[in-house]
Design an enzyme around this catalytic site. Structure first.
Site, mmCIF file in Angstrom:
data_model
loop_
_atom_site.group_PDB
_atom_site.id
_atom_site.type_symbol
_atom_site.label_atom_id
_atom_site.label_comp_id
_atom_site.label_asym_id
_atom_site.label_seq_id
_atom_site.Cartn_x
_atom_site.Cartn_y
_atom_site.Cartn_z
ATOM 1 N N ASP A 10 -1.597 13.552 13.270
ATOM 2 C CA ASP A 10 -1.516 12.093 12.959
ATOM 3 C C ASP A 10 -1.177 11.565 14.224
ATOM 4 O O ASP A 10 -0.662 12.034 15.148
ATOM 5 C CB ASP A 10 -0.590 11.786 11.901
ATOM 6 C CG ASP A 10 -0.268 10.458 11.500
ATOM 7 O OD1 ASP A 10 -1.493 9.656 11.505
ATOM 8 O OD2 ASP A 10 0.808 9.849 11.345
ATOM 9 N N SER A 11 -1.166 9.992 14.298
ATOM 10 C CA SER A 11 -0.792 9.409 15.504
ATOM 11 C C SER A 11 0.644 9.728 15.571
ATOM 12 O O SER A 11 1.410 9.197 16.785
ATOM 13 C CB SER A 11 -1.084 7.850 15.199
ATOM 14 O OG SER A 11 -0.497 7.347 14.058
ATOM 15 N N CYS A 73 -4.828 11.247 9.367
ATOM 16 C CA CYS A 73 -4.614 9.893 9.902
ATOM 17 C C CYS A 73 -5.863 9.153 9.705
ATOM 18 O O CYS A 73 -7.030 9.700 10.123
ATOM 19 C CB CYS A 73 -4.363 9.755 11.619
ATOM 20 S SG CYS A 73 -4.334 8.284 12.149
ATOM 21 N N GLU A 154 8.041 2.673 9.745
ATOM 22 C CA GLU A 154 8.487 3.215 10.812
ATOM 23 C C GLU A 154 9.964 2.882 11.139
ATOM 24 O O GLU A 154 10.792 3.798 11.518
ATOM 25 C CB GLU A 154 7.743 3.110 12.014
ATOM 26 C CG GLU A 154 6.354 3.964 12.125
ATOM 27 C CD GLU A 154 6.377 5.233 12.816
ATOM 28 O OE1 GLU A 154 6.943 5.493 13.364
ATOM 29 O OE2 GLU A 154 5.356 5.767 12.237
ATOM 30 N N CYS A 186 -3.762 4.620 4.782
ATOM 31 C CA CYS A 186 -3.250 5.065 5.804
ATOM 32 C C CYS A 186 -2.140 6.011 5.257
ATOM 33 O O CYS A 186 -1.433 5.677 4.287
ATOM 34 C CB CYS A 186 -2.434 3.432 6.318
ATOM 35 S SG CYS A 186 -1.184 3.996 7.416
ATOM 36 N N HIS A 188 0.908 6.416 6.158
ATOM 37 C CA HIS A 188 2.292 5.840 6.055
ATOM 38 C C HIS A 188 2.545 5.535 4.539
ATOM 39 O O HIS A 188 3.924 5.383 4.115
ATOM 40 C CB HIS A 188 2.674 4.915 7.260
ATOM 41 C CG HIS A 188 2.839 5.365 8.344
ATOM 42 N ND1 HIS A 188 1.720 5.727 9.427
ATOM 43 C CD2 HIS A 188 3.833 5.377 9.265
ATOM 44 C CE1 HIS A 188 2.349 6.025 10.539
ATOM 45 N NE2 HIS A 188 3.559 5.783 10.438
#
Ligand code: DGL
Length: 267
Positions: A10-11, A73, A154, A186, A188
């Site tokens: 993932d990023s 991702c 984040e 996404c 996240h």
């Protein structure tokens, strides 16, 4: 049977929601996770930039002898899946995070209207619309880019007044009205799934693709006889830029303590 590890990238650390689901469903598999924290976020980057990062990451995962590379991702799946697949060729299988979710909604929401939230990259690429069209399912897709959500998560702002009001602002947007399900596009977003469900009060199914992706991976390994024997299971977690805050957030995403190792992509 194949005891080589599964590569997941993932990023940053958001893809750990996918790694967690994979670990839960496939505990006999070793995982090599790569979080490209040096280049986070991908959601605002150009296609060319994301492609160059993902090729480098594919090299790391191939060097680590991965049998499968699972892109965890949405932004990277939108910008670089075809390229990574061609680049890797027969050296490993490459899977993305979008197709399993698309097949899930195509089966369940034929003739209905559904929503999608994701990064600017994922939404502007129209990738979900294009993949849905390939399934021939008649589905109206309403998509909205929600770029504040990744930095918000984040920074640890979830289950708070701040996250409630940002989420509410996005979900009230005219672009997302009249939907019966919402894809969390996404990796996240599983961390704010409960808050999104609370907003909709059970009237809209909130689709967290991490479990769907893990189930798809399990079926894929079974079909291709790539399931591991479960001997010497070991997980390794690399990040391209190490900071204490990444290390601290990791536990929230993976739901257990992990040791992050620094692995610079460019020396
Ligand atoms: N986890 C990434 C995704 O699924 C988003 C984070 C980013 O923008 O880098 O799209």
């Amino acid at each position: 049977m194949n005891d080589q590890p599964i590569g997941i990238f993932d990023s940053g650390i958001g893809g750990l929601t996918v790694a967690h689901a994979v670990n839960k469903l496939l505990p006999q598999e070793s995982i090599i996770y790569f979080g490209d924290t040096a280049h986070l976020p991908y959601g605002d980057k150009s296609t060319a930039a994301i492609q160059s990062y993902t090729i480098k990451i594919a090299d790391v995962l191939l060097k680590n002898n991965c049998k499968v590379i699972q892109i965890a991702c949405n932004s990277a799946s939108a910008a670089a899946y075809q390229l990574v697949k061609e680049y890797v060729g027969s050296r490993a299988k490459v899977l993305n995070v979008i197709d399993p979710a698309v097949h899930y909604v195509a089966k369940k929401y034929e003739g209905k209207t559904i929503g999608l939230i994701g990064t600017k990259k994922t939404v502007s690429s129209n990738v979900y619309r294009k993949r849905l069209d390939k399934t021939n399912a008649e589905i109206e897709l309403k998509a909205l880019a929600t770029p504040l959500l990744v930095p918000m998560i984040e920074e640890g702002f979830f289950n708070s007044n701040i996250s409630h009001s940002i989420i509410e602002n996005y979900l009230k947007d005219p672009a997302l009205q009249g939907i019966e399900a919402l894809i969390l596009g996404c990796t996240h977003f599983p961390l704010i799934k409960k808050e999104i469900e609370a907003f909709y009060n059970k009237k809209v199914e909130v689709i967290d693709s991490s479990m769907i992706v893990a189930e798809h991976l399990k079926e894929y390994l079974r079909k291709h006889e790539l399931i591991s024997s479960g001997k010497d299971v070991k997980h390794t977690f690399y990040v391209s830029d190490y900071t204490r805050s990444f290390a601290e957030s990791t536990r929230i995403f993976f739901k257990e303590e992990v040791q992050l190792e620094h692995y610079p992509l460019w020396e």
